[in-house]
Design a protein around this motif. Structure first.
Motif, mmCIF file in Angstrom:
data_model
loop_
_atom_site.group_PDB
_atom_site.id
_atom_site.type_symbol
_atom_site.label_atom_id
_atom_site.label_comp_id
_atom_site.label_asym_id
_atom_site.label_seq_id
_atom_site.Cartn_x
_atom_site.Cartn_y
_atom_site.Cartn_z
ATOM 1 N N THR A 127 0.945 -1.317 -0.113
ATOM 2 C CA THR A 127 -0.013 0.126 0.020
ATOM 3 C C THR A 127 0.957 1.236 0.126
ATOM 4 O O THR A 127 0.581 2.338 0.691
ATOM 5 C CB THR A 127 -0.835 0.077 1.244
ATOM 6 O OG1 THR A 127 -0.141 0.222 2.507
ATOM 7 C CG2 THR A 127 -1.713 -1.211 1.181
ATOM 8 N N ARG A 128 2.094 1.166 -0.751
ATOM 9 C CA ARG A 128 3.121 2.230 -0.640
ATOM 10 C C ARG A 128 3.380 2.571 -2.165
ATOM 11 O O ARG A 128 3.780 1.508 -2.871
ATOM 12 C CB ARG A 128 4.060 1.766 0.173
ATOM 13 C CG ARG A 128 5.148 3.159 0.450
ATOM 14 C CD ARG A 128 6.099 2.922 1.320
ATOM 15 N NE ARG A 128 5.619 3.238 2.714
ATOM 16 C CZ ARG A 128 6.158 3.143 3.824
ATOM 17 N NH1 ARG A 128 7.468 2.726 3.920
ATOM 18 N NH2 ARG A 128 5.803 3.420 5.091
ATOM 19 N N LEU A 129 3.365 4.013 -2.627
ATOM 20 C CA LEU A 129 3.762 4.399 -3.763
ATOM 21 C C LEU A 129 4.794 5.139 -3.797
ATOM 22 O O LEU A 129 4.881 5.991 -2.892
ATOM 23 C CB LEU A 129 2.438 4.931 -4.629
ATOM 24 C CG LEU A 129 1.216 4.028 -4.628
ATOM 25 C CD1 LEU A 129 0.046 4.918 -5.494
ATOM 26 C CD2 LEU A 129 1.277 2.651 -5.233
ATOM 27 N N TRP A 130 5.413 5.120 -4.881
ATOM 28 C CA TRP A 130 6.561 6.304 -5.273
ATOM 29 C C TRP A 130 6.112 6.813 -6.406
ATOM 30 O O TRP A 130 5.740 6.311 -7.601
ATOM 31 C CB TRP A 130 7.929 5.697 -5.555
ATOM 32 C CG TRP A 130 8.630 5.595 -4.383
ATOM 33 C CD1 TRP A 130 8.326 5.614 -2.860
ATOM 34 C CD2 TRP A 130 10.182 5.109 -4.265
ATOM 35 N NE1 TRP A 130 9.359 5.275 -2.170
ATOM 36 C CE2 TRP A 130 10.471 5.096 -2.719
ATOM 37 C CE3 TRP A 130 11.078 5.173 -5.054
ATOM 38 C CZ2 TRP A 130 11.911 4.537 -2.315
ATOM 39 C CZ3 TRP A 130 12.444 4.614 -4.836
ATOM 40 C CH2 TRP A 130 12.712 4.781 -3.303
ATOM 41 N N PHE A 131 5.826 8.564 -6.348
ATOM 42 C CA PHE A 131 5.742 9.216 -7.316
ATOM 43 C C PHE A 131 7.002 9.724 -7.903
ATOM 44 O O PHE A 131 7.520 10.417 -7.158
ATOM 45 C CB PHE A 131 4.716 10.363 -7.273
ATOM 46 C CG PHE A 131 3.290 9.592 -7.042
ATOM 47 C CD1 PHE A 131 2.442 9.862 -8.182
ATOM 48 C CD2 PHE A 131 2.791 9.444 -5.687
ATOM 49 C CE1 PHE A 131 1.073 9.113 -7.947
ATOM 50 C CE2 PHE A 131 1.463 9.108 -5.516
ATOM 51 C CZ PHE A 131 0.809 9.117 -6.662
#
Lengths: 98, 202, 1032
Positions: free
Chosen positions: B82-86
Motif C-alpha cells: 500500500t505504498r507508492l512512489w511518484f
C-alpha cells in the motif's frame, strides 16, 4: 542460500531478507502485565525438526514482514505470507495486492 | 532555491572507463535530482485511493510491486503493498496538489527526493555489470521494460528500474544518498573490465 | 632448454606451432599450446614433481585431472605466489614458473626424507597419542619442527595484487560437464528453448572425448556439437569454470578461472570470478573418476591411473612411458593399453581377473600386447621412479599372500581399479550415493528434486549410451520447464556406431604383501600419506565408522578430498570388517568440490570495498577541512578537526571548551531519522516509548527511551510532533536500522490495527547541531524567518523556517547541556547550509567540532550513549527509572519488572573520577571493591593470594595481572573523557550499589593493560547538574 518468494516481489535471494525469529508465539496484549506470559513469548521457543514458522523481513525489498514456514531439516520453504495476514498461506504464489 | 548538491561530489568524473572497446559496454550517467513523493495508504481504503489517482492524475496504479506505470513525466512505482512512489519531473506540483487533498486517515505522504541518487546504466553490458552485484534475473522474459525491483548490491539497498528503450537495455538505479559514493566506487570498478564511458551528469 | 623427449610426433589436441617456454624449479623447458603443466613436464621426461605430505616420499604425476593427489606445485612468485595447485589443472602459458613443494634443499635430495624410515612412529593418531598426558608439554617444543616437516607449500604474506569478481546468473538449466552427455543435454534443452548454462572445468569443452583416441567419428561429433551450441543464443558455455557447490533452492556456486591461464590478468580483468547461479533444473554430466588399486610402493613416480596415461597419450601427445605395464581389474584399461601401444610403447597388461572376453583378448593380442591374467602387481620397485613391478598370482574371490611369480621391467605402471561417478554435488544436497555390487561403484542414490544425472555420472561408459542419456535428461528438463516443444534438429546419434564399450569389473582394493618380502607401504590416500596399515590400525583401535576412520586417519581430508581414495578405503575397511561395502557407509560431501581461493569468495569486497560506507551530506566539507574521520557502524563521521600541529586530544579539548564558551557546529546527519505518520501515530509512540507521548503538543519534541520486549533498553532519541498525525523521530546512529525494523515489525505483526506508516528518512535530511551560549545569535544570523526568543521557541520546541532559500526544520534540543539547536535541511542543501553557518559563525567565535568533542560534552553532562545503551542495561541501570510511565503499559513494561532486572545490586550509572592525580581511566575497565582485594603471599612457599578482608586464601592463577582482584567485579567503566570544564579525566560507568556509593574510592582494573587505578564515585552529572545552561 535460501530463496524466498515474497508475496509482493516474487522469488528473491536470501540476501534481501533479515531473519526475524520465531513466528509461532503471539505477542501478549500490551495491557497484559503477566510476567509469565511475556516471558513465554520472549524466551520460550520450540525448536522443531521439520516445519517451523518464522518471521523474515524483506528488508531490502518491499520492507514487509513475512511469515515463512520453512523445513528446518531440508530448508525447503513451504509457504510465505504477509505477517499481517492470518488466513491461508499463499504457497509461494504471486498475489495481486490491489 | 539553492542548488541540490550531488551526493557524488568530486568522485564523479565524466570520461572513458576501463578497457577500451569499439562500442562502450557500459555507459553510466548520474541523473538530475528527482522529485520523489512517497504515498502510503491502508489496505481498506487503498483501492479507493488508487481510483482517485487514476481519475485525478490520469495514471493507473500498478497492481503489483514490479510494474511501473507512467503518464507524462510522472511514474508510479508500487514499492510496497500500500505504498507508492511518484517519480516526477515538472509535474510534481500536480502530484503534491493531489496528495494535499488526502487526509491522514486515507494516506500519508513523505518527500524523499533528496534521499536517493539516481544513476542511469545503459549499454550492451548493462545487465552484466548490474548482475555483478544484483541477485535479480534481468533477462527480457523475467525483467522486461517498465519493471522494477528493490534489492541489494554490495550490501547497499537499491531500486532498479528497467526503462523503456529502443537502444538496448537501460536501467535507472536508485541508491540511498548516504551510500551513493560507495555504490559509485563499486559500480565504476565493476564496469571497468567491460569498458565504457561516464557521461556528464544529466 | 631440453628437448621434449617424450613428445609424440603426431596427434593430440596440442598446437605444435606454438611453443611455450616455462620453468619448473628454476629449470627451463618447452611445451606446446594445449599442454597442462603436468603434460608438459611429462613431455620433457620429468616425472618426479614433489615430496609427500608426511613421509617426504618422492611423488610423480598420478592423474590428468582435478583428482590429482600428488603433483601439487607452487605457482608464480612474489605477491602472486600460490601453493598447492595440481599441475594437472594448470594450463601452460609462456613464462610460467612453478616450484615443487615440501622438499629441502632440493626435490631430488630432500633432507626430511629420513622421516620415511620412522614412518611407524607417525602412523594415524600420532598427535593424539604422542602429545597427551605427561608429554603434552613437549608439543610446544616440537610443534614448529613438525609443522615444518609435515606440510605443503607456503602461502605468500603479501597482499594479493589481483582483482576478483562476483557475479549472479540465472538459467532454466545448469549443465555441469561438457563431455558427450553434457553436450547432448545442453543441445537438447537449448533446441527446446531453455536458457542453458553449460559449465566446464577444463579450458575446452569435450570431457573424456578429448582423451579418446583420435577417431574421426567421435571427433566429428564433438566439432558438430560445439558448432551447434555456439549457434544457440540461449545457451551459454562457460569453460575454466567449476561448479563447486550446490545449495538450497537450486543455487549453485561456480568458480571461473578467468586469468589463471595467463601470466598476469589483462588490464581491469579479474583473476577469478565467483558466480552464484540460480537454476530451475540441473543436469550433472560430471563423468567419473578412475581409482587405483592399492599395492606396495604404489606411490612411486611412474605409477599413474590408466585413464591419465591414456589422456596424456591421446590428448597431449605425450608418451608417459616407453615400457608400460597396465594393471587392471576391468576392461576399460585395455583402451589405455592399446592407445599407449599405438603411441609406440611396449605394453603388457596385468589383469587380476581370471578370464576376459575372447573378443577383448583377441583385440589385445592383435595389438601386440601381452596379457597376464589372474595376476596382480604385488609391489612396484624403484628409487625415484618405477623400474619394475613384481607380479603375484591372485584369486579375486579370496586374495591371499603369495610368492612373487615374475618381475616385469617398466618405466610406467598404469593402474585401473574401477571408476567412481562424480556425484559430489548431489551429495552436497544430502543425497548419499549407494554402492552397486555389479559395477563396484558408488552410484547415485535418491536424486533430489530438480536434479538429473547423465553420462558417466550415471554410470555410462559407452559413447552412444552417454549421448542417449544426455538427450533424455535434456528432454526431461525441457518438459519440467514447460518447454516441451519438439526439439528440432538432427539426431545426436547420427553417424555414430553402436556402442561396444564393456566394463566387467571384478573388485580388488588391496593387493596382499607378497610372501617372503619386506612389506612395502601401500598408500590409499596419496596426498595425506594414509596407508592401508593406517586403516587397519584405525579398525584395531575401534574407529570403524567411516566418519571416524576419516577423522582418525585424515583419509580424504586433503585438498583432493579423497577423489581417488575414498572408495578404496571403504573397500579395505569393509574387507577387514567382513561386511558388504554398502553397509560400511560413505562420508558426507560438503562444498567446495575443489579448493576455492578466499580471494574469489571475497570478490571485490576488500580494501576500499571491504564494506560500503555511509557518508553525511557534509562529508566532503569535513575532508576539505582536514577532519580526522572515525567509523560508527557503516558511517564515517568527522572525529575532530585538528589545527596544524594539534593532536587528537588537543583538538577535541579545544573544540569542547569552545562549545561551552561560545558556539559550536557539529554534523549529526548520521542520526537515524524516521518519519512517522497516521491517525494512530500518537498511540503507536505511546506504546513504543516508556514515557507518555499522547500529550505531546504539535511543535514540541520529547526525549524518549524505548525498550525491547524483554525489558532491556533498546534505543533513545528525540521525537517531535510536526503536525496532528505527523512525527519526526531521531534514533542513535548505531540503532537506526534496528529501530526501523523493530517499528515495522510491531506494526505488521503485533499491532496491525494501528494506522501508522513509518519511513526511514535518514538519507533525506542533513542534520547539524548548533550548541553553546552564542548558538541563538548564530541561528538568528542564518535563519531569519524564525523567532528564536525563548517564548516563541522554548527548550524542546520545534519549528520550520528558511535559511535564505533553504527550508529548515529547527529543534531546540541539547546533547551538550548548552543552549543548543538541531537544524535539519534536505540532504542536497546540507553542505550549503553548513557553509552558511560556518561563514556567519566567524563573528560568533564558532568552532566546528567532531564526534570526540560531542562525546566529551555528553559525558560531562552524564547523558547516555552507545557505551551505556549496550543491550544489557535497564532504565533503572541508566538512572532513568523515573521516565517510565506508570499510567500506561508500554513495550517492555512487563518484563522490565522481572526479578533479575529489578535486583538492587545491579550495576547502575555513576560518574567516576581519578582519586589521585595520576592514573589512567579506560573504558572497559572492571570496577572492583578494594575490600575484596587479595594480596600475594609467599608465606607457605608457593604464591598464594590472601584476601585482605577475610584472610581467605586462593591459588594465584592470575600471573601477570597483579591487580589482586578476581572474578567479575562490581561494575565497569563505559565511557571516558578528559573534561576541559573540570580539567580532569572523568568517566561514566556502572557500579553495583550505584549512587549510594557516592564518594567511595574503588578500584578500576584493566587486566589487559595490567593496570589498577583508584577512582572515586561521583554523580554522572559533572557539569551544570541543574541544567541552567540550556537557557543560557
Amino acid at each position: 542460500m535460501l530463496r524466498i518468494t515474497c508475496p509482493y516481489c516474487g522469488e528473491r535471494d536470501y540476501v534481501e531478507f533479515g531473519y526475524g525469529g520465531d513466528a509461532e508465539n503471539t505477542m501478549p496484549e500490551l495491557s497484559d502485565t503477566d510476567i509469565g506470559r511475556w516471558a513465554d513469548y520472549v524466551f520460550f521457543r520450540n525448536d522443531p525438526k521439520g516445519e517451523h514458522a518464522e518471521f523474515w523481513h524483506h528488508q531490502h525489498g518491499c520492507r514487509q514482514w513475512l511469515r515463512v514456514v520453512r523445513n528446518t531439516v531440508t530448508h525447503e520453504v513451504i509457504s510465505v505470507r504477509p505477517a499481517s495476514e492470518t488466513d491461508a498461506p499463499t504457497q509461494g504464489k504471486q498475489v495481486e495486492v490491489a | 532555491m539553492a542548488d541540490i548538491r550531488s551526493a557524488l561530489g568530486s568522485v564523479y568524473k565524466a570520461g572513458p572507463l576501463g578497457t577500451p572497446r569499439d562500442f562502450p559496454g557500459v555507459t553510466l550517467q548520474e541523473q538530475s535530482p528527482r522529485n520523489l513523493i512517497q504515498l502510503s495508504g491502508w489496505p481498506d481504503s487503498f483501492g479507493a485511493i488508487c481510483e482517485s489517482i487514476a481519475a485525478r492524475l490520469g495514471i493507473r496504479v500498478p497492481v503489483d510491486c514490479l510494474t511501473v506505470t507512467t503518464h507524462d513525466d510522472v511514474s508510479i512505482l508500487r514499492v510496497g503493498p500500500t505504498r507508492l512512489w511518484f517519480v516526477c519531473g515538472a509535474s510534481s506540483a500536480r502530484v503534491r496538489a493531489f496528495t494535499e487533498t488526502l487526509g491522514a486517515g486515507d494516506a500519508v505522504t513523505t518527500e524523499i527526493g533528496h534521499s536517493r541518487t539516481v544513476l542511469r546504466i545503459t549499454g550492451s553490458e548493462a545487465r552484466t555489470v548490474l548482475n555483478r552485484g544484483l541477485p535479480i534475473d534481468l533477462d527480457d522474459r523475467a525483467f522486461p521494460e517498465n519493471v522494477f525491483a528493490q534489492s541489494v548490491i554490495h550490501h547497499i539497498p537499491v531500486l532498479v528500474h528497467r526503462l523503456p528503450s529502443s537502444d538496448g537495455p537501460a536501467f535507472d538505479v536508485y541508491v540511498s544518498r548516504e551510500y551513493a559514493v560507495s555504490f559509485w566506487e563499486w559500480l565504476v570498478e565493476a564496469a571497468a573490465p567491460l569498458g565504457g564511458r561516464i557521461l556528464e551528469s544529466a | 632448454m631440453t628437448s621434449q623427449s617424450h613428445r609424440l610426433k603426431t596427434g593430440g589436441h596440442i598446437d605444435r606451432s606454438k611453443a611455450i617456454s616455462f620453468r619448473f624449479d628454476g629449470r627451463a623447458y618447452t611445451g606446446f599450446a594445449g599442454d597442462t603443466l603436468a603434460s608438459a613436464l611429462l613431455a620433457n621426461g620429468v616425472m618426479l614433481v614433489g615430496r609427500s605430505f608426511k613421509y617426504h616420499r618422492p611423488r610423480g604425476i598420478f592423474t590428468a585431472g582435478i583428482e590429482e593427489p600428488n603433483a601439487l606445485v607452487t605457482m608464480r612468485s612474489g605477491a602472486r605466489h600460490e601453493p598447492n595447485l595440481p599441475a594437472t589443472k594448470i594450463e601452460l602459458y609462456d613464462g610460467l614458473e612453478a616450484f615443487s613443494q615440501n622438499r629441502w634443499p632440493s626435490l631430488k635430495h630432500d633432507a626430511m626424507s629420513f622421516v620415511d624410515l620412522f614412518s611407524k612412529a607417525f602412523a594415524a593418531g600420532f598427535y593424539y597419542k604422542t602429545f597427551i598426558g605427561p608429554t603434552q608439554g613437549s608439543w610446544m617444543l616440537y610443534e614448529k619442527f613438525i609443522r615444518k616437516a609435515a606440510g605443503m607449500g607456503d602461502p605468500t604474506t603479501q597482499p594479493d595484487p589481483d582483482r576478483y569478481e562476483k557475479a549472479n546468473a540465472f538459467c532454466d538449466l545448469l549443465v555441469v560437464g561438457s563431455g558427450a552427455s553434457g553436450l547432448a543435454s545442453a543441445i537438447t534443452a537449448g533446441r527446446a528453448g531453455l536458457r542453458v548454462i553449460l559449465v566446464e572445468d577444463d579450458a575446452v569443452p569435450g570431457g573424456s572425448l578429448l582423451a579418446a583416441a583420435n577417431d574421426p567419428k567421435s571427433a566429428g561429433w564433438l566439432t558438430a556439437a560445439l558448432a551447434e551450441l555456439a549457434a544457440l543464443p540461449n545457451v551459454k558455455v562457460m569453460t575454466r569454470t567449476c561448479a563447486f557447490g550446490a545449495y538450497d533452492a537450486m543455487t549453485f556456486a561456480l568458480l571461473e578461472r578467468v586469468s589463471d591461464h595467463q601470466k598476469v590478468p589483462a588490464p581491469h580483468q579479474p583473476r577469478q570470478r565467483y558466480w552464484r547461479v540460480r537454476a530451475e533444473r540441473a543436469i550433472l554430466a560430471t563423468g567419473m573418476i578412475e581409482r587405483p588399486i592399492v599395492f606396495g610402493n604404489n606411490d612411486l613416480p611412474g605409477v599413474m591411473l590408466a585413464s591419465a596415461a591414456r589422456t596424456y597419450a591421446n590428448r597431449h601427445a605425450v608418451a608417459p612411458g616407453k615400457r608400460v605395464v597396465v594393471f587392471t581389474n576391468n576392461d576399460t584399461a585395455y583402451a589405455a593399453a592399446r592407445d599407449l601401444r599405438a603411441a609406440g610403447a611396449d605394453v603388457a597388461v596385468v589383469d587380476a581377473r581370471a578370464r576376459i572376453s575372447a573378443a577383448l583378448a583377441a583385440q589385445t593380442t592383435a595389438a601386440g600386447i601381452a596379457v597376464h591374467l589372474g595376476c596382480a602387481v604385488g609391489r612396484a620397485n624403484g628409487g625415484r621412479h618405477v623400474r619394475s613391478v613384481d607380479l603375484v598370482p591372485i584369486d579375486l574371490r579370496n586374495p591371499q599372500r603369495s610368492r612373487i611369480r615374475q618381475r616385469l621391467a617398466c618405466d610406467l605402471l598404469a593402474v585401473s581399479g574401477g571408476w567412481t561417478p562424480t556425484l559430489q554435488l548431489l551429495g552436497q544436497r544430502g543425497s548419499k550415493p549407494v554402492y552397486d555390487e555389479k559395477t563396484a561403484m558408488l552410484a547415485a542414490g535418491k536424486i533430489p528434486e530438480g536434479f538429473d544425472i547423465a553420462g558417466g555420472a550415471a554410470g555410462e561408459f559407452d559413447l552412444t549410451a552417454k549421448i542417449e542419456s544426455g538427450v533424455r535428461a535434456g528432454l526431461a528438463a525441457a518438459a519440467a520447464c514447460d518447454q516441451a516443444q519438439a526439439a528440432q534438429g538432427r539426431s545426436l546419434l547420427e553417424g555414430l556406431p553402436a556402442g561396444t564399450t564393456t566394463f566387467n569389473i571384478e573388485p580388488l582394493w588391496l593387493v596382499p604383501h607378497p610372501l617372503n618380502t619386506r612389506p612395502k607401504k601401500r598408500f590409499v590416500d596419496l596426498q595425506h600419506d594414509v596407508g592401508a596399515d593406517d586403516i587397519e590400525l584405525a579398525h584395531r583401535e575401534g574407529y570403524v565408522s567411516v566418519e571416524h576412520l576419516k577423522r582418525y586417519t585424515t583419509l580424504g581430508m586433503a585438498n583432493d578430498q579423497g577423489k581417488t581414495s575414498n572408495l578404496n578405503a571403504l573397500g579395505i575397511m569393509a574387507g577387514i570388517r567382513g561386511r558388504p561395502i554398502g553397509e560400511v557407509g560413505t562420508t558426507t560431501f560438503r562444498p567446495p568440490f575443489r579448493p576455492v581461493s578466499i580471494g574469489a569468495l571475497t570478490g571485490p569486497e576488500t580494501g576500499l570495498h571491504f564494506r560500503p560506507i555511509r557518508r553525511s551530506p557534509m562529508h566532503d566539507w569535513h575532508l576539505a577541512q582536514g577532519a580526522a574521520i572515525t567509523t560508527t557502524g557503516l558511517w564515517q563521521r568527522a572525529w575532530y578537526f585538528p589545527r596544524p600541529g594539534e593532536s587528537k586530544s588537543d583538538a577535541y579539548i579545544r573544540e569542547t571548551a569552545k562549545v561551552r564558551q561560545s558556539v559550536g557546529l557539529t554534523d549529526v546527519s548520521s542520526l537515524g531519522k524516521i518519519d512517522i505518520q497516521g491517525p494512530d501515530a500518537a498511540e503507536f509512540l505511546n506504546r513504543v516509548y516508556v514515557n507518555g507521548f499522547l500529550t505531546l503538543p504539535v511543535g514540541r519534541a520529547r526525549y524518549g527511551v524505548m525498550l525491547r520486549p524483554d525489558g532491556i533498553v533498546m534505543d533513545d532519541g528525540t521525537t517531535s510532533r510536526i503536525s496532528e498525525h505527523h512525527y519526526f523521530m531521531t534514533t542513535t546512529t548505531a540503532g537506526a536500522g534496528k529501530v526501523m525494523s523493530h517499528l515495522e515489525y510491531l506494526l505488521q505483526t503485533a499491532w496491525t490495527d494501528l494506522r501508522v506508516h513509518v519511513t526511514s528518512v535518514t538519507g533525506q535530511w542533513a542534520g547539524m547541531a548548533v550548541a553553546g551560549p552564542r548558538s541563538r545569535e548564530l541561528l538568528e544570523k542564518v535563519i531569519t524567518d524564525i523567532d528564536f526568543s525563548d517564548d516563541a521557541l522554548p527548550f524542546m520546541g520545534v519549528c520550520h523556517g528558511h535559511a535564505g532559500d533553504i527550508p529548515v526544520r529547527v529543534l531546540r534540543i541539547s546533547f551538550s547541556g548548552e543552549r543548543a539547536y538541531e537544524v535539519y535541511a534536505a540532504a542536497g542543501y546540507g553542505q550549503e547550509l553548513w557553509q552558511r553557518f560556518h561563514d556567519q559563525g566567524k563573528s560568533c567565535d564558532l568552532v566546528v567540532y567532531g564526534v570526540e568533542a560531542l562525546g566529551a560534552l555528553r559525558i560531562e553532562k552524564g547523558h547516555v550513549a552507545g557505551g551505556e545503551l549496550e543491550g544489557r542495561t535497564t532504565l533503572a541501570d541508566l538512572g532513568l527509572g523515573k521516565m517510565a510511565s506508570t499510567r500506561k503499559p508500554f513495550l517492555g513494561s512487563a518484563l522490565m519488572q522481572r526479578q533479575g532486572l529489578t535486583d538492587p545490586l545491579r550495576p547502575q550509572l555513576v560518574g567516576l573520577e581519578l582519586a589521585a592525580s595520576e592514573g589512567t581511566l579506560r573504558a572497559g575497565a572492571i570496577l572492583c571493591d578494594p575490600a575484596t582485594r587479595y594480596s600475594r603471599s609467599f608465606a607457605n612457599g608457593s604464591p598464594t593470594l590472601v584476601n585482605n578482608a577475610s584472610g581467605a586464601s586462593a591459588r594465584d592463577f592470575t600471573p601477570g595481572n597483579g591487580s589482586g582482584h578476581m572474578g567479575h567485579g562490581i561494575g565497569f567503566v563505559s565511557s571516558v573523557t578528559y573534561s576541559p570544564e573540570l580539567k580532569r579525566n572523568i568517566a561514566l560507568g556502572f557500579l553495583s550499589g550505584g549512587m549510594a556509593r557516592k564518594g567511595e574510592q574503588i578500584d578500576a582494573v584493566s587486566p589487559l593493560n595490567g593496570e589498577l587505578t583508584k577512582v572515586r564515585v561521583t554523580s554522572p552529572h559533572f557539569v551544570d547538574p541543574e541544567g541552567e545552561r540550556l537557557h543560557g
